[in-house]
Design an enzyme around this catalytic site. Structure first.
Site, mmCIF file in Angstrom:
data_model
loop_
_atom_site.group_PDB
_atom_site.id
_atom_site.type_symbol
_atom_site.label_atom_id
_atom_site.label_comp_id
_atom_site.label_asym_id
_atom_site.label_seq_id
_atom_site.Cartn_x
_atom_site.Cartn_y
_atom_site.Cartn_z
ATOM 1 N N CYS A 59 0.835 -1.210 0.000
ATOM 2 C CA CYS A 59 0.000 0.000 0.000
ATOM 3 C C CYS A 59 0.866 1.254 0.000
ATOM 4 C CB CYS A 59 -0.940 0.000 1.197
ATOM 5 S SG CYS A 59 -0.091 -0.008 2.807
ATOM 6 N N HIS A 86 -1.969 1.797 7.267
ATOM 7 C CA HIS A 86 -2.290 1.649 5.854
ATOM 8 C C HIS A 86 -2.013 2.966 5.136
ATOM 9 C CE1 HIS A 86 -4.050 -0.193 2.395
ATOM 10 N NE2 HIS A 86 -5.172 0.521 2.398
ATOM 11 N N ASN A 101 -8.214 3.890 -2.425
ATOM 12 C CA ASN A 101 -7.547 2.729 -1.831
ATOM 13 C C ASN A 101 -6.892 1.906 -2.943
ATOM 14 O OD1 ASN A 101 -6.728 0.874 0.076
ATOM 15 N ND2 ASN A 101 -8.764 0.368 0.809
#
Length: 335
Positions: free
Chosen positions: A112, A281, A301
């Site tokens: 990520c 994240h 995302n």
């Protein structure tokens, strides 16, 4: 006695596995929807996936133990005539930059941190060149070649990614199973089929790839001359996140993920009272606004378009929700 010990072990293992999968259950989703005031939940992952498998999708190492420096507080382009509007969407502001709203899929890899930073960098390059540059930056090269950034598929630090862009540069690279750019992403995406089965469920974390020093995607690209750089690398605070985005484009934002977030569907996310911490994240921030009186950040995302609101989500703005306003990062492209 031996049978009793085996029985206890089986029971404890059963309890452990149940606990692992609890936050993916329909019951938990139902509970969220009863208590959440500003957002709705759905099952984004099959409930037989374990906590460990979900945690693997995280990987931002910026929130714990990172020295929050350098912090950017001033820029010559932060002038009084730069207006920070109440509503902002980079996809609308820079319609010609096709990468801004693109939702990538990091697959079974905690990259990520690489997707959040390369995503923002690609957008900023497009904006800085007025669309002359309009393609994805290689998450593959960053994930597996930046050894100072962290641990590849086992997580990394976004500020070090921007420092890598400044020091070394990074090539272009599109999505899995394409020849887009110099080094396309080689990790298969996590995809949910019609029965709800997730292709990454039960699979081990992707092993770190060897760092490639050539173009294997678009072979007409030149690896050595095709590295794009930034002039700098910096943290942004809640007071500069917006103006830096208005001036230069999307930024990377890291935040604490709790188990209710995994089930996000729509609305403005706020952690529910009994949610449990999972990890850090990194995502891409492309805008902000207000929904039914609740201010939000608009985020992209990297869990594919099947997750959340077609891969995007909103999170409460102005209250440092899940520490979202503590460690955003960015850099200005060198063009």
């Amino acid at each position: 006695m031996a049978k009793f010990i085996i029985l206890i072990s089986v029971v404890l293992l059963s309890v452990y596995l149940t606990e692992q999968a609890h936050f993916l259950s329909k019951e938990y989703v139902h509970t969220i929807n009863k208590v959440a005031k500003t957002w709705k939940a759905k099952q984004n992952f099959p409930e037989y996936m374990t906590k460990e498998q979900i945690v693997r999708l995280l990987g931002s190492k910026s929130l714990k133990g990172a020295l929050k420096s350098p912090i950017k507080e001033y820029d010559s382009k932060y002038t009084d005539d730069v207006e920070v509007p109440n509503f902002f969407d980079a996809r609308i502001e820079w319609k010609h930059c096709k990468t801004i709203g693109e939702v990538r899929n990091q697959g079974n890899c905690g990259s990520c941190w690489a997707h959040g930073t390369t995503g923002a960098f690609a957008d900023r390059l497009c904006i800085a060149t007025n669309g002359d540059f309009n393609e994805l930056i290689s998450a593959e090269e960053l994930t597996f070649c930046c050894h100072t950034c962290g641990f590849g598929c086992n997580g990394g630090n976004p500020i070090r990614a921007w420092q890598y862009f400044k020091r070394h540069g990074v090539v272009t690279g599109g999505n899995y199973n394409t020849t887009d750019g110099c080094q396309p992403y080689k990790v298969p995406p996590c995809i949910r089929d019609e029965e709800g089965h997730n292709s990454c469920s039960g699979q081990p974390t992707e092993r770190n790839h060897r760092c490639s020093k050539s173009c294997y995607g678009n072979k007409t690209s030149d690896y050595k001359s095709g590295h794009y750089k930034t002039k700098d690398a910096y943290y942004l605070t809640n007071s500069t996140m917006q103006i830096d985005t208005v001036v230069y484009g999307p930024i990377e934002s890291s935040f604490d993920v709790y188990d209710d977030f995994v089930n996000y569907e729509s609305g403005v996310y706020q952690k529910t009272e009994n949610a449990s911490y999972l990890g850090g994240h990194a995502v891409k921030m492309i805008g902000w606004g207000e929904e039914n009186g609740t201010p939000y950040w608009l985020m992209v995302n990297s869990w594919g378009e099947q997750w959340g609101a077609k891969g995007l989500f909103k999170i409460r703005r102005g209250t440092n929700e899940c520490r979202i306003e503590e460690s955003s990062t960015a850099g200005v492209p060198s063009v």
